[in-house]
Design a protein around this motif. Structure first.
Motif, PDB file in Angstrom:
ATOM      1  N   HIS A 138      20.187  72.300 118.121  1.00  0.00           N
ATOM      2  CA  HIS A 138      20.442  72.098 116.938  1.00  0.00           C
ATOM      3  C   HIS A 138      20.462  73.258 116.059  1.00  0.00           C
ATOM      4  O   HIS A 138      19.820  74.355 116.281  1.00  0.00           O
ATOM      5  CB  HIS A 138      19.011  71.417 116.107  1.00  0.00           C
ATOM      6  N   PHE A 154      13.909  74.813 110.989  1.00  0.00           N
ATOM      7  CA  PHE A 154      14.678  73.570 111.073  1.00  0.00           C
ATOM      8  C   PHE A 154      14.283  72.635 109.999  1.00  0.00           C
ATOM      9  O   PHE A 154      13.217  72.707 109.541  1.00  0.00           O
ATOM     10  CB  PHE A 154      14.358  73.246 112.587  1.00  0.00           C
ATOM     11  N   VAL A 159      12.773  67.818 115.484  1.00  0.00           N
ATOM     12  CA  VAL A 159      13.698  68.870 116.163  1.00  0.00           C
ATOM     13  C   VAL A 159      13.008  69.859 116.915  1.00  0.00           C
ATOM     14  O   VAL A 159      13.287  70.267 118.064  1.00  0.00           O
ATOM     15  CB  VAL A 159      14.399  69.569 115.066  1.00  0.00           C
ATOM     16  N   LEU A 163      12.961  70.869 121.177  1.00  0.00           N
ATOM     17  CA  LEU A 163      13.653  72.108 121.560  1.00  0.00           C
ATOM     18  C   LEU A 163      13.468  72.507 122.699  1.00  0.00           C
ATOM     19  O   LEU A 163      12.514  72.352 123.539  1.00  0.00           O
ATOM     20  CB  LEU A 163      13.143  73.237 120.686  1.00  0.00           C
TER      21      LEU A 163
END
Length: 269
Positions: A138, A154, A159, A163
């Motif tokens: 991302h 982020f 997210v 990760l």
């Protein structure tokens, strides 16, 4: 030589959570290569060594070693060292003053928590290294730099939870650590993090007290808050309560002793 060895789970109130640190109280510091070898043997993200200070404003000298290097600042191993001193060495103290590579650090009893007074670094926005863009699935919203770590922001907590960074790409991006962060989503946690230090022999650190010296001032400015709760979303997880001042940061957390024993070094008198 027989050395007392404690293992403390820091930034948690229950066993096998938070970040485990080894603590070795010593009458004097051993040779650096021996302390590094002990840290490698312990194979935890940090081993802390504490030595009583003969004179001056500090009570103890404190040093921290990962399995591969000595570091300038470590939060969870400072919390762990204070837990050992308060419990076993100087139960009469209410405040412990540590002399360290990062100057004088204090730890104070605060109910069932310990409160650390740490330096603070306001991160500055930077152009991310090209290899950093290949390290994450991302794209980050923002990348900022502290003195030794990158703060990678982020958009949302989910997210951070998912990760799976490319460690080889992170190693190429910078010699520092990588603090990944996003707003909290549970209504109680102001922000969340995960921290990666592959260049220090630590792929993912369970809970990283020193990371909040960079993350806390960023979130304080963004959220307009001085008192915040943060959670590190590693597999073990950990909780931190933060108070942002003008130049210093108070980091509060719990610590729990889970192991106590001796390290035998027959080749050292």
């Amino acid at each position: 030589m027989e050395i007392a060895l404690f293992q403390i789970d820091a930034f948690t109130g229950h066993a096998f959570g938070g970040n485990p640190a080894a603590v070795c109280p010593l009458p004097y510091f051993l040779q650096d290569d021996i302390m590094q070898a002990i840290a490698r043997e312990n194979n935890l993200s940090e081993t802390a060594y504490v030595v009583p200070t003969a004179q001056g404003e500090a009570d103890f000298d404190l040093r921290w070693f990962t399995p591969t290097v000595e570091v300038d600042l470590c939060g969870h191993a400072t919390l762990a060292a204070a837990k050992v001193i308060f419990s076993h060495i100087r139960p009469d103290l209410e405040v412990i003053r540590f002399s360290t590579r990062s100057g004088l650090l204090t730890v104070t009893r605060d109910g069932d928590m310990l409160a650390m007074d740490f330096p603070m670094v306001t991160p500055q926005e930077v152009t991310p290294p090209e290899s950093l863009t290949h390290a994450f699935d991302h794209p980050p919203d923002t990348v900022l730099a502290g003195l030794r770590d990158l703060l990678i922001v982020f958009p949302e907590q989910r997210v951070i939870e998912t990760l799976a960074p490319d460690m080889a790409a992170l190693c190429k991006a910078a010699p520092w650590g990588f603090i990944c962060t996003a707003p909290g989503s549970d209504g109680e946690t102001d922000f969340v993090t995960r921290c990666f230090y592959p260049n220090h022999g630590i792929h993912e650190d369970p809970v990283t007290g020193s990371a909040y010296c960079v993350a806390a001032p960023y979130w304080a400015a963004r959220l307009g808050k001085r008192a915040m709760k943060a959670r590190q979303l590693s597999a073990r997880g950990g909780d931190l309560w933060l108070e942002v001042g003008s130049e210093r940061l108070i980091i509060k957390g719990q610590a729990l002793e889970v192991m106590r024993g001796s390290l035998m070094l027959p080749h050292i008198a």
